[in-house]
Design a protein around this motif. Sequence first.
Motif, mmCIF file in Angstrom:
data_model
loop_
_atom_site.group_PDB
_atom_site.id
_atom_site.type_symbol
_atom_site.label_atom_id
_atom_site.label_comp_id
_atom_site.label_asym_id
_atom_site.label_seq_id
_atom_site.Cartn_x
_atom_site.Cartn_y
_atom_site.Cartn_z
ATOM 1 N N PHE A 38 67.168 31.980 31.625
ATOM 2 C CA PHE A 38 68.457 31.347 31.931
ATOM 3 C C PHE A 38 68.360 29.834 31.786
ATOM 4 O O PHE A 38 69.239 29.203 31.189
ATOM 5 N N ALA A 39 67.286 29.236 32.322
ATOM 6 C CA ALA A 39 67.129 27.776 32.248
ATOM 7 C C ALA A 39 67.035 27.307 30.800
ATOM 8 O O ALA A 39 67.711 26.349 30.400
ATOM 9 N N ILE A 40 66.206 27.986 30.011
ATOM 10 C CA ILE A 40 66.003 27.564 28.621
ATOM 11 C C ILE A 40 67.280 27.749 27.795
ATOM 12 O O ILE A 40 67.737 26.820 27.113
ATOM 13 N N VAL A 41 67.868 28.938 27.847
ATOM 14 C CA VAL A 41 69.060 29.222 27.037
ATOM 15 C C VAL A 41 70.243 28.377 27.499
ATOM 16 O O VAL A 41 71.037 27.892 26.680
ATOM 17 N N PHE A 287 69.804 14.156 24.471
ATOM 18 C CA PHE A 287 69.766 15.615 24.358
ATOM 19 C C PHE A 287 68.324 16.117 24.226
ATOM 20 O O PHE A 287 67.973 17.162 24.769
ATOM 21 N N ALA A 288 67.513 15.379 23.494
ATOM 22 C CA ALA A 288 66.112 15.788 23.328
ATOM 23 C C ALA A 288 65.388 15.800 24.669
ATOM 24 O O ALA A 288 64.595 16.708 24.951
ATOM 25 N N VAL A 289 65.687 14.809 25.517
ATOM 26 C CA VAL A 289 65.088 14.764 26.852
ATOM 27 C C VAL A 289 65.545 15.957 27.683
ATOM 28 O O VAL A 289 64.750 16.596 28.382
ATOM 29 N N LEU A 290 66.845 16.269 27.606
ATOM 30 C CA LEU A 290 67.372 17.424 28.339
ATOM 31 C C LEU A 290 66.732 18.719 27.857
ATOM 32 O O LEU A 290 66.428 19.613 28.656
ATOM 33 N N THR A 291 66.521 18.823 26.543
ATOM 34 C CA THR A 291 65.897 20.027 25.993
ATOM 35 C C THR A 291 64.475 20.190 26.498
ATOM 36 O O THR A 291 64.066 21.286 26.887
ATOM 37 N N VAL A 292 63.719 19.090 26.502
ATOM 38 C CA VAL A 292 62.342 19.144 27.011
ATOM 39 C C VAL A 292 62.343 19.532 28.491
ATOM 40 O O VAL A 292 61.517 20.350 28.938
ATOM 41 N N ALA A 293 63.293 18.949 29.255
ATOM 42 C CA ALA A 293 63.384 19.282 30.683
ATOM 43 C C ALA A 293 63.679 20.766 30.872
ATOM 44 O O ALA A 293 63.108 21.419 31.756
ATOM 45 N N GLY A 294 64.557 21.302 30.036
ATOM 46 C CA GLY A 294 64.869 22.730 30.102
ATOM 47 C C GLY A 294 63.655 23.594 29.819
ATOM 48 O O GLY A 294 63.413 24.592 30.506
ATOM 49 N N GLY A 353 65.141 38.902 30.427
ATOM 50 C CA GLY A 353 65.745 37.965 29.486
ATOM 51 C C GLY A 353 67.214 38.244 29.249
ATOM 52 O O GLY A 353 68.038 37.322 29.196
ATOM 53 N N LEU A 354 67.570 39.527 29.126
ATOM 54 C CA LEU A 354 68.976 39.897 28.907
ATOM 55 C C LEU A 354 69.847 39.502 30.094
ATOM 56 O O LEU A 354 70.975 39.047 29.916
ATOM 57 N N VAL A 355 69.313 39.677 31.296
ATOM 58 C CA VAL A 355 70.071 39.261 32.482
ATOM 59 C C VAL A 355 70.284 37.747 32.480
ATOM 60 O O VAL A 355 71.377 37.250 32.770
ATOM 61 N N GLY A 356 69.222 36.993 32.102
ATOM 62 C CA GLY A 356 69.360 35.537 32.020
ATOM 63 C C GLY A 356 70.384 35.111 30.987
ATOM 64 O O GLY A 356 71.208 34.216 31.230
#
Length: 414
Positions: A38-41, A287-294, A353-356
């Motif tokens: 969920f966090a990554i997606v 956005f790149a920073v947010l992606t790394v944080a995710g 993963g599907l639930v996330g």
Amino acid sequence: MMKFLRQVWESFRFAWGALKTNVTRTILSLLGVTVGIFAIVAVFTIVDSLEKSIRDSLSFIGDKVIYVQKWPWGFGGEYQWWKYFQWPEPTYSEYKYLYENLESASAVAVMDFRGSTTLKNGSNSISALIQGVSFEYNLISDIPVQNGRYFIPLETNNARNVAIVGADIAESLFPGQDPVGKPFKLSGHKFTIIGVREKKGESLVDFGGSPDKICLIPFSSFSKLFQSGRRSADIVVKGFPEDEGMKEVEAEIVGLMRTKRGIKPRDGNNFSLNRPEAAAVAISGLFAVLTVAGWVIGSFSILVGGFGIANIMFVSVKERTNLIGIQKSLGAKNYSILFQFLFEAVMLSLVGGLVGIFLVYLLSFLKLGSLEILLLPRNVLLGLGVSSIIGVLSGIVPAMLAARMDPVIAIRAK
């Protein structure tokens, strides 16, 4: 081959049966993977949605556009405002000079803004942004006129009091009416609406203001109303599509501006060339920073989830040791036992993963201001791919231990 496929299918059925037998344990095992996916997606989805919103906002500004201005757009680093403060404003005569001499540009226009100006029609009024533009501005910026028409050269050259208004302005001044051809008051002067722009709606980022609340008038009329003979403005230049990086037109602008202003060879420029893409690049860095944080947040959750699945699989192997011995004594191959436990681990991870991903899908129905959240197929595939990898990594060691068991020892195990 058919025998192999049949054994794989049997392994899959065993794995599914084991998951259904221990529902509570299954749910607890997949929670870590669910949170991680969920966090990554979610981060990737929000970043993609923000980038789309910015691209949509840049579309009406125009592609391959350079603004000749006094102040540079600052995106990081030291902003030397004391230096820029001494630079002169671009003038209308400099616009005419560029317009007549630029060869590597497809269009050259001049524009200026006047913020928060009240427009009136009887008792109806609205505060809007006034933008004075030259005739060529529609070749640089996207101005979709839904009702009416764009300016003609006679109107822009002769300072006619005509206007193209945004959808919100038209609805406020003339509710339920066709505003084209109708007059309104702008700073005490009578103007006539000749066109209404298509409604754009709210956007997270609007460079220069929302088009729905902008009133376009000829630059000559704007100068007469607001500039009091000052005649300074922003010069906008659009390059040709084949000019990669806008290097040719940028070099020509610099040469012509230095010539017009009489700048000596040893002196630096006293004007700025700004490009809207610079804002997008600066925001992309965020956005790149947010992606790394995710990825970092998601990775910790997935790590916990992966250890949880591995622990459950070790317990499952121990619980079913006798069954493994019986299966192997009846002729089950090592790969069949391996697939049985590996499928169980992958299925656990995939369900998590599907639930996330489903939670991110539900998030797309929420309204975060004017941001429209879009769950793209590539982010769904990313979530499923990461889930599958976590399942394989978490289940491979327990599955190999189960596959290598001696059937006699396994049957005797208590």
